[in-house]
Design a protein around this motif. Sequence first.
Motif, mmCIF file in Angstrom:
data_model
loop_
_atom_site.group_PDB
_atom_site.id
_atom_site.type_symbol
_atom_site.label_atom_id
_atom_site.label_comp_id
_atom_site.label_asym_id
_atom_site.label_seq_id
_atom_site.Cartn_x
_atom_site.Cartn_y
_atom_site.Cartn_z
ATOM 1 N N ASN A 20 0.837 -1.191 0.000
ATOM 2 C CA ASN A 20 0.000 0.000 0.000
ATOM 3 C C ASN A 20 0.883 1.257 0.000
ATOM 4 N N PRO A 21 0.651 2.173 -0.924
ATOM 5 C CA PRO A 21 1.472 3.382 -0.991
ATOM 6 C C PRO A 21 1.277 4.309 0.209
ATOM 7 N N THR A 69 -2.841 -3.375 -5.460
ATOM 8 C CA THR A 69 -4.272 -3.384 -5.779
ATOM 9 C C THR A 69 -5.037 -3.624 -4.497
ATOM 10 N N LYS A 70 -5.942 -2.743 -4.225
ATOM 11 C CA LYS A 70 -6.751 -2.855 -3.012
ATOM 12 C C LYS A 70 -7.735 -3.997 -3.166
ATOM 13 N N LYS A 71 -7.783 -4.830 -2.154
ATOM 14 C CA LYS A 71 -8.727 -5.963 -2.168
ATOM 15 C C LYS A 71 -10.018 -5.522 -1.495
ATOM 16 N N GLU A 72 -11.107 -5.877 -2.120
ATOM 17 C CA GLU A 72 -12.421 -5.565 -1.550
ATOM 18 C C GLU A 72 -12.755 -6.585 -0.491
ATOM 19 N N ASP A 73 -13.472 -6.153 0.552
ATOM 20 C CA ASP A 73 -13.864 -7.063 1.635
ATOM 21 C C ASP A 73 -14.972 -7.992 1.211
#
Length: 73
Positions: A20-21, A69-73
């Motif tokens: 995560n940046p 890449t952000k993972k969705e819950d």
Amino acid sequence: EPITLEYYLEAASYILTHINPNLIIHKISGDAPKNLLLAPKWNLHKKWIMNGLDKIMRENDFYQGMYYTKKED
């Protein structure tokens, strides 16, 4: 056998490009006292680590989080 500095730098740059940046990295390497460090010996040279990582990141136009890449819950 301890890992090489080159392998460490490659792994560290991979991790940095995938995290995560928005995370703040506080430590890139350890600071073991010379009399306690068993291996790897290159860890005694913090400038080798920081300059090596900086070189890899700059030469490849890498930046923290570029592949995150952000993972969705």
